[in-house]
Design a protein around this motif. Structure first.
Motif, PDB file in Angstrom:
ATOM      1  N   PRO A   1      -2.185  21.496 -25.195  1.00  0.00           N
ATOM      2  CA  PRO A   1      -3.545  21.372 -25.515  1.00  0.00           C
ATOM      3  C   PRO A   1      -4.193  20.144 -24.708  1.00  0.00           C
ATOM      4  O   PRO A   1      -3.554  19.140 -24.184  1.00  0.00           O
ATOM      5  N   PRO A   2      -5.491  20.151 -24.403  1.00  0.00           N
ATOM      6  CA  PRO A   2      -6.086  18.845 -23.522  1.00  0.00           C
ATOM      7  C   PRO A   2      -6.172  17.808 -24.406  1.00  0.00           C
ATOM      8  O   PRO A   2      -6.209  17.854 -25.653  1.00  0.00           O
ATOM      9  N   GLY A   3      -5.573  16.677 -23.839  1.00  0.00           N
ATOM     10  CA  GLY A   3      -5.333  15.468 -24.531  1.00  0.00           C
ATOM     11  C   GLY A   3      -3.839  15.122 -24.911  1.00  0.00           C
ATOM     12  O   GLY A   3      -3.432  14.274 -25.451  1.00  0.00           O
ATOM     13  N   PHE A   4      -2.886  15.921 -24.474  1.00  0.00           N
ATOM     14  CA  PHE A   4      -1.474  15.773 -24.902  1.00  0.00           C
ATOM     15  C   PHE A   4      -0.554  16.218 -23.391  1.00  0.00           C
ATOM     16  O   PHE A   4      -0.954  16.948 -22.671  1.00  0.00           O
ATOM     17  N   THR A   5       0.368  15.626 -23.428  1.00  0.00           N
ATOM     18  CA  THR A   5       1.360  15.872 -22.257  1.00  0.00           C
ATOM     19  C   THR A   5       3.022  15.846 -22.825  1.00  0.00           C
ATOM     20  O   THR A   5       3.034  15.394 -24.030  1.00  0.00           O
ATOM     21  N   GLY A   6       3.967  15.856 -21.953  1.00  0.00           N
ATOM     22  CA  GLY A   6       5.267  15.793 -22.299  1.00  0.00           C
ATOM     23  C   GLY A   6       6.067  17.044 -22.325  1.00  0.00           C
ATOM     24  O   GLY A   6       5.267  18.113 -22.272  1.00  0.00           O
ATOM     25  N   THR A   7       7.186  17.135 -22.304  1.00  0.00           N
ATOM     26  CA  THR A   7       7.846  18.562 -22.255  1.00  0.00           C
ATOM     27  C   THR A   7       7.531  19.273 -23.374  1.00  0.00           C
ATOM     28  O   THR A   7       7.484  20.551 -23.525  1.00  0.00           O
ATOM     29  N   ARG A   8       7.376  18.614 -24.713  1.00  0.00           N
ATOM     30  CA  ARG A   8       7.068  19.506 -25.794  1.00  0.00           C
ATOM     31  C   ARG A   8       5.624  19.007 -26.169  1.00  0.00           C
ATOM     32  O   ARG A   8       5.242  19.223 -27.449  1.00  0.00           O
ATOM     33  N   CYS A   9       4.800  18.183 -25.472  1.00  0.00           N
ATOM     34  CA  CYS A   9       3.537  18.154 -25.947  1.00  0.00           C
ATOM     35  C   CYS A   9       3.560  16.826 -27.023  1.00  0.00           C
ATOM     36  O   CYS A   9       2.638  16.687 -27.634  1.00  0.00           O
ATOM     37  N   GLU A  10       4.451  16.128 -26.617  1.00  0.00           N
ATOM     38  CA  GLU A  10       4.625  14.916 -27.815  1.00  0.00           C
ATOM     39  C   GLU A  10       4.021  13.946 -27.601  1.00  0.00           C
ATOM     40  O   GLU A  10       3.885  12.780 -28.289  1.00  0.00           O
ATOM     41  N   GLN A  11       3.419  13.563 -26.423  1.00  0.00           N
ATOM     42  CA  GLN A  11       2.582  12.345 -26.219  1.00  0.00           C
ATOM     43  C   GLN A  11       1.264  12.675 -26.168  1.00  0.00           C
ATOM     44  O   GLN A  11       0.643  13.397 -25.382  1.00  0.00           O
ATOM     45  N   ALA A  12       0.430  11.704 -26.579  1.00  0.00           N
ATOM     46  CA  ALA A  12      -1.155  11.756 -26.531  1.00  0.00           C
ATOM     47  C   ALA A  12      -1.482  11.086 -25.105  1.00  0.00           C
ATOM     48  O   ALA A  12      -0.954  10.121 -24.808  1.00  0.00           O
ATOM     49  N   CYS A  13      -2.615  11.837 -24.452  1.00  0.00           N
ATOM     50  CA  CYS A  13      -3.109  10.930 -23.504  1.00  0.00           C
ATOM     51  C   CYS A  13      -4.098   9.867 -24.102  1.00  0.00           C
ATOM     52  O   CYS A  13      -4.471   9.933 -25.430  1.00  0.00           O
ATOM     53  N   ARG A  14      -4.345   8.944 -23.364  1.00  0.00           N
ATOM     54  CA  ARG A  14      -5.604   8.092 -23.835  1.00  0.00           C
ATOM     55  C   ARG A  14      -7.006   8.793 -23.979  1.00  0.00           C
ATOM     56  O   ARG A  14      -6.934   9.901 -23.263  1.00  0.00           O
ATOM     57  N   GLU A  15      -7.602   8.330 -24.865  1.00  0.00           N
ATOM     58  CA  GLU A  15      -8.870   9.088 -25.257  1.00  0.00           C
ATOM     59  C   GLU A  15      -9.766   9.500 -23.963  1.00  0.00           C
ATOM     60  O   GLU A  15      -9.971   8.774 -23.204  1.00  0.00           O
TER      61      GLU A  15
END
Length: 382
Positions: free
Chosen positions: A259-273
């Motif tokens: 989703p927009p605002g998340f990253t990582g292999t499993r989307c486990e990391q949040a982007c900065r606001e």
């Protein structure tokens, strides 16, 4: 469930939307701009090396109105496509409200990764509006499309699938100001663009939806094998990695479309606001950040508000205890952790983990800090 439209159209929709895998392509619309003359769409590609080196001759980004399913009146004037380098295009020049209604698409990537991202725009002045525009489900699920009554009329509601008649609801069947269409045991033929319209009313007053039945693999020209939840690949034999934060497992290679605002292999990391893109490399501009923006990503994700926002115009902040895209996720923070509506649980010193449930054991070099774009805890949808 039998799809009543032309078979070729279904094949075009699937192929155009699913060729390639996990392409970093985002189509954005600013829903705060209700004046057609101010409204614009932007498509951003975060593909590495875009327009340079071996990709210098790659096909350019395309952004256009897609009239294959929803046909409306031609625009009052030719739409203008502006390019900002090789990684971004903007479509503007809308002159009247009817110009905005319908399906728009952005195409990006090269070769086998050429991908089409679709966006369905509803008129804010329509008689009926969708409670949720994009629905992503798995084969065999029950999909429920909900059309909210904005302007009540004592007449039946016609449902269409990919432009063809599908079902009729008597006006007495409205429940709590909504008309519901239940689609049990969805199959490949259930996918596409749906609409709900009062009988004899203009299509511009319709509620438009997009249904994505996740996980397909072409076997010949018109035969499709569908994978259920958590599976992907040939014969649906492979397991998905377990995508977090509302990420959706891509049906071709098992990667998580985050989703927009998340990253990582499993989307486990949040982007900065205010950040988005597969590597959090893009930023929402202006003082409002990502407020009022809808983000459309490659299938099978579809569209949603940015992290921390919800509502039909993506202008409502998440309620306390909720976070993520469309505020669909719920915090369950422990040990003094606090819920951040953009990232989830933010853990105090000495704690980390999904719910701040893990002790650092006195290690001063505890989990990475908020400023680094990594947060102590994240949870998946409840």
């Amino acid at each position: 469930m039998v799809w009543l439209g032309p078979p070729l159209l279904l094949a075009i929709l699937f192929l155009a939307s699913h060729v390639g895998a996990a392409v970093d392509l985002t189509l954005l619309a600013n829903l705060r701009l209700t004046d057609p003359q101010r409204f614009f769409l932007t498509c951003v590609s975060g593909e590495a090396g875009s327009g340079r080196g071996s990709d210098a001759w790659a096909p350019p980004l395309l952004l256009e109105k897609d009239d294959r399913v929803v046909r409306t009146l031609p625009p009052g004037q030719p739409l203008r496509l502006a390019r900002n380098g090789s990684h971004q295009v903007t479509l503007r020049g809308f002159s009247k409200p009817s110009d905005l209604v319908g399906v728009f698409s952005c195409v990006g990537g090269a070769g086998a990764r050429r991908t089409r991202v679709l966006y369905v725009h509803n008129s804010p002045g329509a008689h009926l509006l969708p409670d949720k525009v994009t629905h992503t489900v798995n084969k065999g699920d029950t999909a429920v499309l909900s059309a909210h009554v904005l302007k009540e009329k004592q007449t039946d509601v016609i449902w269409k699938s990919n432009g063809s008649y599908f079902y009729t609801l008597d006006w007495h069947e409205a429940r709590d100001g909504r008309f519901l269409l239940q689609l049990p045991n969805v199959q490949p033929s259930s996918s596409g663009v749906y609409s709900a319209t009062y009988l004899e009313a203009s299509p511009l007053g319709s509620a438009f939806f997009r249904l994505i039945v996740r996980g397909w693999e072409p076997c010949g020209y018109f035969l499709w094998v569908r994978c259920g939840a958590g599976r992907w690949g040939p014969g649906c034999a492979k397991e998905c990695p377990g995508c977090l934060h509302g990420g959706v497992c891509h049906d071709h290679d098992g990667e998580c479309v985050c989703p927009p605002g998340f990253t990582g292999t499993r989307c486990e990391q949040a982007c900065r606001e205010g950040r988005f893109g597969q590597s959090c490399q893009e930023q929402c501009l202006g003082t409002s950040g990502c407020r009022g923006l809808t983000f459309c990503l490659p299938d099978p994700y579809g569209c949603s508000c940015g992290s921390g926002w919800r509502g039909s115009q993506c202008q409502e902040a998440c309620a306390p205890g909720h976070f993520g895209a469309d505020c669909r996720l719920q915090c369950q923070c422990q040990n003094g952790g606090t819920c951040d509506r953009f990232s989830g649980c933010v853990c105090p010193s000495g704690w980390h983990g999904v719910h701040c449930e893990k002790s650092d054991g006195g290690d001063p070099l505890r989990s990475r800090t908020l400023d680094e774009g990594h947060f102590g805890g994240h949870v998946s949808a409840p």
